[in-house]
Design a protein around this motif. Sequence first.
Motif, PDB file in Angstrom:
ATOM      1  N   SER A 116       0.940  -1.146   0.008  1.00 20.69           N
ATOM      2  CA  SER A 116      -0.015  -0.002   0.165  1.00 20.69           C
ATOM      3  C   SER A 116       0.856   1.234  -0.131  1.00 20.69           C
ATOM      4  N   GLN A 117       2.298   1.233   0.301  1.00 23.45           N
ATOM      5  CA  GLN A 117       2.898   2.389   0.336  1.00 23.45           C
ATOM      6  C   GLN A 117       2.393   3.298   1.292  1.00 23.45           C
ATOM      7  N   ARG A 118       2.233   2.565   2.747  1.00 18.77           N
ATOM      8  CA  ARG A 118       1.694   3.392   3.633  1.00 18.77           C
ATOM      9  C   ARG A 118       2.522   3.201   4.837  1.00 18.77           C
ATOM     10  N   ILE A 119       2.836   4.270   5.518  1.00 22.49           N
ATOM     11  CA  ILE A 119       3.623   4.267   6.928  1.00 22.49           C
ATOM     12  C   ILE A 119       2.588   3.568   8.083  1.00 22.49           C
ATOM     13  N   VAL A 120       2.701   2.247   8.313  1.00 19.73           N
ATOM     14  CA  VAL A 120       2.069   1.758   9.299  1.00 19.73           C
ATOM     15  C   VAL A 120       2.426   2.173  10.747  1.00 19.73           C
ATOM     16  N   ALA A 121       3.459   2.657  10.968  1.00 17.58           N
ATOM     17  CA  ALA A 121       3.883   3.039  12.155  1.00 17.58           C
ATOM     18  C   ALA A 121       5.133   3.982  12.091  1.00 17.58           C
ATOM     19  N   TRP A 122       5.459   4.888  13.101  1.00 17.54           N
ATOM     20  CA  TRP A 122       6.438   5.466  13.394  1.00 17.54           C
ATOM     21  C   TRP A 122       6.877   6.138  14.563  1.00 17.54           C
ATOM     22  N   HIS A 123       8.030   6.386  15.089  1.00 15.24           N
ATOM     23  CA  HIS A 123       8.418   6.870  16.259  1.00 15.24           C
ATOM     24  C   HIS A 123       9.489   7.668  16.416  1.00 15.24           C
ATOM     25  N   ALA A 124       9.537   8.498  17.110  1.00 12.28           N
ATOM     26  CA  ALA A 124      10.705   9.519  17.225  1.00 12.28           C
ATOM     27  C   ALA A 124      11.342   9.793  18.498  1.00 12.28           C
ATOM     28  N   GLN A 125      12.493   9.679  18.875  1.00 13.92           N
ATOM     29  CA  GLN A 125      13.288   9.920  20.135  1.00 13.92           C
ATOM     30  C   GLN A 125      14.695  10.657  20.031  1.00 13.92           C
ATOM     31  N   THR A 126      15.157  10.959  21.126  1.00 11.44           N
ATOM     32  CA  THR A 126      16.440  11.529  20.958  1.00 11.44           C
ATOM     33  C   THR A 126      17.719  10.611  21.248  1.00 11.44           C
ATOM     34  N   SER A 127      17.352   9.354  21.260  1.00 11.05           N
ATOM     35  CA  SER A 127      18.509   8.178  21.172  1.00 11.05           C
ATOM     36  C   SER A 127      18.481   7.291  20.286  1.00 11.05           C
ATOM     37  N   LYS A 128      19.419   6.423  19.937  1.00  9.54           N
ATOM     38  CA  LYS A 128      19.449   5.371  19.173  1.00  9.54           C
ATOM     39  C   LYS A 128      19.174   4.034  19.677  1.00  9.54           C
ATOM     40  N   HIS A 129      18.689   3.952  20.785  1.00  3.09           N
ATOM     41  CA  HIS A 129      18.383   2.919  21.554  1.00  3.09           C
ATOM     42  C   HIS A 129      17.462   1.776  20.877  1.00  3.09           C
ATOM     43  N   THR A 130      17.481   0.506  21.323  1.00  5.08           N
ATOM     44  CA  THR A 130      16.644  -0.456  20.463  1.00  5.08           C
ATOM     45  C   THR A 130      15.093  -0.227  20.429  1.00  5.08           C
ATOM     46  N   ASP A 131      14.736   0.700  21.627  1.00  3.51           N
ATOM     47  CA  ASP A 131      13.233   1.247  21.573  1.00  3.51           C
ATOM     48  C   ASP A 131      12.815   2.041  20.495  1.00  3.51           C
ATOM     49  N   LEU A 132      13.771   2.511  19.815  1.00 10.05           N
ATOM     50  CA  LEU A 132      13.609   3.377  18.580  1.00 10.05           C
ATOM     51  C   LEU A 132      13.163   2.545  17.506  1.00 10.05           C
ATOM     52  N   VAL A 133      13.210   1.377  17.106  1.00 14.55           N
ATOM     53  CA  VAL A 133      12.976   0.647  15.815  1.00 14.55           C
ATOM     54  C   VAL A 133      11.820  -0.364  16.438  1.00 14.55           C
ATOM     55  N   ILE A 157       9.596   0.047  19.165  1.00 11.41           N
ATOM     56  CA  ILE A 157       8.138   0.540  19.383  1.00 11.41           C
ATOM     57  C   ILE A 157       7.407   0.931  18.154  1.00 11.41           C
ATOM     58  N   PRO A 158       7.845   1.285  17.006  1.00 12.22           N
ATOM     59  CA  PRO A 158       6.822   1.342  15.969  1.00 12.22           C
ATOM     60  C   PRO A 158       6.598  -0.081  15.392  1.00 12.22           C
ATOM     61  N   LEU A 159       7.291  -0.985  15.662  1.00 15.45           N
ATOM     62  CA  LEU A 159       7.029  -2.297  15.097  1.00 15.45           C
ATOM     63  C   LEU A 159       5.841  -2.945  16.157  1.00 15.45           C
ATOM     64  N   ARG A 160       6.031  -2.934  17.240  1.00 13.26           N
ATOM     65  CA  ARG A 160       4.743  -3.002  18.099  1.00 13.26           C
ATOM     66  C   ARG A 160       3.426  -2.334  17.934  1.00 13.26           C
ATOM     67  N   MET A 161       3.810  -0.943  17.609  1.00 15.98           N
ATOM     68  CA  MET A 161       2.499  -0.162  17.471  1.00 15.98           C
ATOM     69  C   MET A 161       2.029  -0.503  16.050  1.00 15.98           C
ATOM     70  N   ALA A 162       2.654  -1.018  15.031  1.00 13.39           N
ATOM     71  CA  ALA A 162       2.169  -1.229  13.776  1.00 13.39           C
ATOM     72  C   ALA A 162       1.356  -2.697  13.950  1.00 13.39           C
ATOM     73  N   LEU A 163       1.984  -3.682  14.511  1.00 12.56           N
ATOM     74  CA  LEU A 163       1.193  -5.098  15.055  1.00 12.56           C
ATOM     75  C   LEU A 163      -0.091  -4.730  15.667  1.00 12.56           C
ATOM     76  N   TRP A 164      -0.045  -3.868  16.638  1.00 11.53           N
ATOM     77  CA  TRP A 164      -1.130  -3.663  17.481  1.00 11.53           C
ATOM     78  C   TRP A 164      -2.215  -2.967  16.632  1.00 11.53           C
ATOM     79  N   ARG A 165      -1.848  -1.928  15.904  1.00 12.61           N
ATOM     80  CA  ARG A 165      -2.724  -1.295  15.101  1.00 12.61           C
ATOM     81  C   ARG A 165      -3.666  -2.333  14.024  1.00 12.61           C
ATOM     82  N   ARG A 166      -2.917  -3.376  13.456  1.00 14.09           N
ATOM     83  CA  ARG A 166      -3.366  -4.197  12.534  1.00 14.09           C
ATOM     84  C   ARG A 166      -4.415  -5.100  13.207  1.00 14.09           C
ATOM     85  N   ASP A 167      -3.965  -5.370  14.486  1.00  9.42           N
ATOM     86  CA  ASP A 167      -5.030  -6.241  15.121  1.00  9.42           C
ATOM     87  C   ASP A 167      -6.146  -5.590  15.667  1.00  9.42           C
TER      88      ASP A 167
END
Length: 255
Positions: free
Chosen positions: A174-191, A193-203
């Motif tokens: 669909s070329q749609r951004i299914v989730a995104w997240h912004a923060q001030t550090s490059k910790h694991t949560d940066l990538v 959190i949007p993955l968890r968010m995308a799966l939760w939204r689809r559910d």
Amino acid sequence: MMGFIDQMRSEGFAVESIIRVLREQGVKIAARTYRAWKRGRVAVRTVTDAIVVDAVRDAAWRDETLPGGSTRRKMTPEGLYGRKKMTAFIRRTTLRDVSRGAVDRAMRALGLSGVTRAKAIRTTIPAKDGVRAGDLLNRDFTAPRPDHTWVTDFTYVRTWAGWVYVAFILDVFSQRIVAWHAQTSKHTDLVMIPLRMALWRRDRDGHPVGPGQLRHHSDAGSQGGFNWSSQHLDREVSDGSSSAGSRSGGATEAS
């Protein structure tokens, strides 16, 4: 009159003696009046600094006429100069003998600091073990249906508060951004959190992602914790939780 008193003082006469003679000649002036005038004299540096401030202000801003006829001050490209470049510019255009210290004081008085080049941000750092997951997409960025292939990456944006990192997930179909997240550090949560968010939204939307339905692809990222989650993708998707991802530089399939 003050100049006359200065001249007489330079010849060795005291202020009180000069004032007494002037009073005898009908000139009404007090010694304290002369001393107050001496203390109130503007220093040469103050005058030159004011001239430099005007020159820097004229270089950093200009008047812009608006459609309604009013004007506003707009910063020029020279307003982004640092002290060295601003000094060279002022010497070239306005004040030939201006000192760097005078320009520095003028810029601080006007709130100008210049734009400096920040250290380059590196976002692609291979994992320490040097192992990458296989590329299941094989450069084929097409999908037969939604939620078949997701690609993810993150970038960085300069703000007044500092660097901000933004991660996003794109559905290839669909070329749609299914989730995104912004923060001030490059910790694991940066990538993650949007993955968890995308799966939760689809559910939530009635389209849960089940085992064997999704491939999640990323480049050689620098989030070490992302590697661990990719190895547990099948368990976490089947359990209904929202964690899936690729190891550094590949794709992982939910199976």
